[in-house]
Design a protein around this motif. Structure first.
Motif, PDB file in Angstrom:
ATOM      1  N   SER A  56       0.824  -1.216   0.000  1.00 43.92           N
ATOM      2  CA  SER A  56       0.000   0.000   0.000  1.00 43.92           C
ATOM      3  C   SER A  56       0.852   1.257   0.000  1.00 43.92           C
ATOM      4  O   SER A  56       0.326   2.366   0.095  1.00 43.92           O
ATOM      5  CB  SER A  56      -0.908   0.028   1.232  1.00 43.92           C
ATOM      6  N   GLU A  57       2.180   1.092  -0.063  1.00 44.05           N
ATOM      7  CA  GLU A  57       3.143   2.193   0.047  1.00 44.05           C
ATOM      8  C   GLU A  57       3.093   2.822   1.442  1.00 44.05           C
ATOM      9  O   GLU A  57       3.064   4.046   1.618  1.00 44.05           O
ATOM     10  CB  GLU A  57       2.930   3.229  -1.061  1.00 44.05           C
ATOM     11  N   TYR A  58       3.128   1.943   2.439  1.00 41.57           N
ATOM     12  CA  TYR A  58       2.996   2.333   3.844  1.00 41.57           C
ATOM     13  C   TYR A  58       3.890   3.513   4.212  1.00 41.57           C
ATOM     14  O   TYR A  58       3.438   4.484   4.829  1.00 41.57           O
ATOM     15  CB  TYR A  58       3.326   1.132   4.734  1.00 41.57           C
ATOM     16  N   HIS A  59       5.151   3.439   3.833  1.00 41.60           N
ATOM     17  CA  HIS A  59       6.103   4.457   4.274  1.00 41.60           C
ATOM     18  C   HIS A  59       5.980   5.770   3.503  1.00 41.60           C
ATOM     19  O   HIS A  59       6.650   6.748   3.847  1.00 41.60           O
ATOM     20  CB  HIS A  59       7.528   3.909   4.188  1.00 41.60           C
ATOM     21  N   SER A  60       5.136   5.809   2.487  1.00 37.30           N
ATOM     22  CA  SER A  60       4.870   7.053   1.766  1.00 37.30           C
ATOM     23  C   SER A  60       3.600   7.741   2.260  1.00 37.30           C
ATOM     24  O   SER A  60       3.196   8.757   1.698  1.00 37.30           O
ATOM     25  CB  SER A  60       4.749   6.773   0.263  1.00 37.30           C
ATOM     26  N   LEU A  61       2.988   7.165   3.293  1.00 42.41           N
ATOM     27  CA  LEU A  61       1.732   7.691   3.833  1.00 42.41           C
ATOM     28  C   LEU A  61       1.965   8.398   5.165  1.00 42.41           C
ATOM     29  O   LEU A  61       2.816   7.987   5.959  1.00 42.41           O
ATOM     30  CB  LEU A  61       0.737   6.542   4.049  1.00 42.41           C
ATOM     31  N   SER A  62       1.190   9.436   5.418  1.00 40.59           N
ATOM     32  CA  SER A  62       1.194  10.069   6.738  1.00 40.59           C
ATOM     33  C   SER A  62       0.356   9.234   7.702  1.00 40.59           C
ATOM     34  O   SER A  62      -0.411   8.357   7.277  1.00 40.59           O
ATOM     35  CB  SER A  62       0.631  11.485   6.646  1.00 40.59           C
ATOM     36  N   GLN A  63       0.484   9.501   8.997  1.00 43.56           N
ATOM     37  CA  GLN A  63      -0.348   8.799   9.973  1.00 43.56           C
ATOM     38  C   GLN A  63      -1.823   9.018   9.678  1.00 43.56           C
ATOM     39  O   GLN A  63      -2.630   8.086   9.757  1.00 43.56           O
ATOM     40  CB  GLN A  63      -0.025   9.277  11.390  1.00 43.56           C
ATOM     41  N   GLU A  64      -2.178  10.250   9.322  1.00 43.87           N
ATOM     42  CA  GLU A  64      -3.581  10.558   9.039  1.00 43.87           C
ATOM     43  C   GLU A  64      -4.075   9.772   7.830  1.00 43.87           C
ATOM     44  O   GLU A  64      -5.212   9.285   7.812  1.00 43.87           O
ATOM     45  CB  GLU A  64      -3.744  12.065   8.798  1.00 43.87           C
ATOM     46  N   GLU A  65      -3.228   9.643   6.821  1.00 43.48           N
ATOM     47  CA  GLU A  65      -3.629   8.885   5.633  1.00 43.48           C
ATOM     48  C   GLU A  65      -3.761   7.404   5.952  1.00 43.48           C
ATOM     49  O   GLU A  65      -4.656   6.732   5.428  1.00 43.48           O
ATOM     50  CB  GLU A  65      -2.605   9.101   4.517  1.00 43.48           C
TER      51      GLU A  65
END
Length: 317
Positions: A56-65
């Motif tokens: 899901s591209e975890y590390h490209s997401l903010s906590q809110e996302e």
């Protein structure tokens, strides 16, 4: 209401599909496209979903996302299916995310591979123990990116709250040794998708993550049925038709020397070719070049023909 621990275990004994994040050209998340993908995968038989995962591209997401994606997943996925949501980072950040997921109602926490530069096996076990204290939902650690000892893996099965382990190490015999020495009520999941499903099953795995099955779930479900029924010849044939596409995921992509950079954009192209929504990727990834896209299309066409031959019109003996 979240599923019981036993129900989550039963769902892990299947094919777990990763929910890729469909970004638009500006990098914004298209939640309606995610909902559409979920509906299609569920209608085709998937009952275990990995939300906010590596794919899901975890590390490209903010906590809110991450929280928003988990919420969309829980809202859209019917209550008889399991939603595992990815959690990672420092103990504090991970605990914060776990509490948000608890409020949303995810079924289990998939603890992401450690992204720390330096780690210690005993410290990792403590990390999982601390996260378990933050929730009454079960944990499924994702083991990837380092070479753990059998002793560590066996001890991991005994951490409070751990009900399953997603094992993404290209060493099936180590899985077998750990499964033999570990707790017998933990579900081992092959985290390297269809290519390792047959070998991992022989060593004690009871489910596997999706690769090709993220966009053509029928092949993964057929492979799972073959493994469950002990039809090893059919299982190997189904695995083999997935290999060419999965090998494309190992490629560097254009103007790059880092392996597997093409992994997620290749799967996103597979989603698009199968009528689902892939969308764009975020940095530090790059979209496929036109040449690479054409190659994916060629391999997908062969995959489609192989699925029709082996899955939709299986040979009877």
């Amino acid at each position: 209401m979240p599923l019981t621990d036993q129900k989550v275990k039963s769902r892990l004994k299947s094919v777990s599909a990763g929910l890729l994040t469909p970004f638009d050209a500006e990098g914004k998340i298209r939640h309606d496209d995610l909902r559409s993908n979920i509906r299609s995968l569920y209608q085709q038989g998937i009952r275990s979903f990995l939300a906010v995962a590596n794919i899901s591209e975890y590390h490209s997401l903010s906590q809110e996302e991450r929280i928003a994606l988990a919420e969309t997943s829980v809202e859209e996925i019917p209550s008889d299916a399991a939603v595992l949501a990815g959690v990672g980072g420092s103990t504090g950040d991970a605990t914060e995310l776990i509490r948000a997921y608890d409020r949303i109602g995810v079924d289990a926490m998939m603890i992401m591979p450690p992204d720390h530069s330096y780690i210690h096996e005993r410290g990792l076990l403590q990390y999982y123990s601390e996260l378990s204290k933050a929730t009454d939902r079960p944990l499924v650690p994702y083991v990837k990116g380092f070479d753990p000892s059998v002793e560590y893996l066996a001890d991991l099965t005994r951490v409070d709250g751990v009900i399953g382990i997603k094992y993404a190490i290209a060493n099936p015999s180590k899985l077998g040794s750990a499964a033999e020495r570990g707790a017998d009520d933990v579900v081992w999941v092959d985290g390297l998708a269809e290519p390792f499903a047959v070998a991992a099953w022989a060593e004690g795995a009871e489910g596997f993550s999706a690769g090709v099955s993220n966009f053509r779930p029928e092949v993964g479900l057929a492979l799972y049925d073959a493994l469950k029924n002990g039809n090893w010849e059919r299982a190997r044939r189904l695995r083999n038709i997935c290999l060419p596409f999965q090998r494309l995921r190992e490629r560097t992509g254009a103007n790059n020397t880092i392996s597997a950079a093409a992994s997620i954009p290749t799967v996103k192209k597979g989603l698009e070719l199968s009528g689902l929504h892939g969308g764009h990727v975020r940095e530090p990834l790059e979209s496929l070049s036109e040449t690479d896209e054409r190659r994916v299309e060629e391999v997908y066409q062969q995959l489609d023909e192989d699925i029709e031959r082996l899955v939709e019109q299986p040979t009877t003996h």
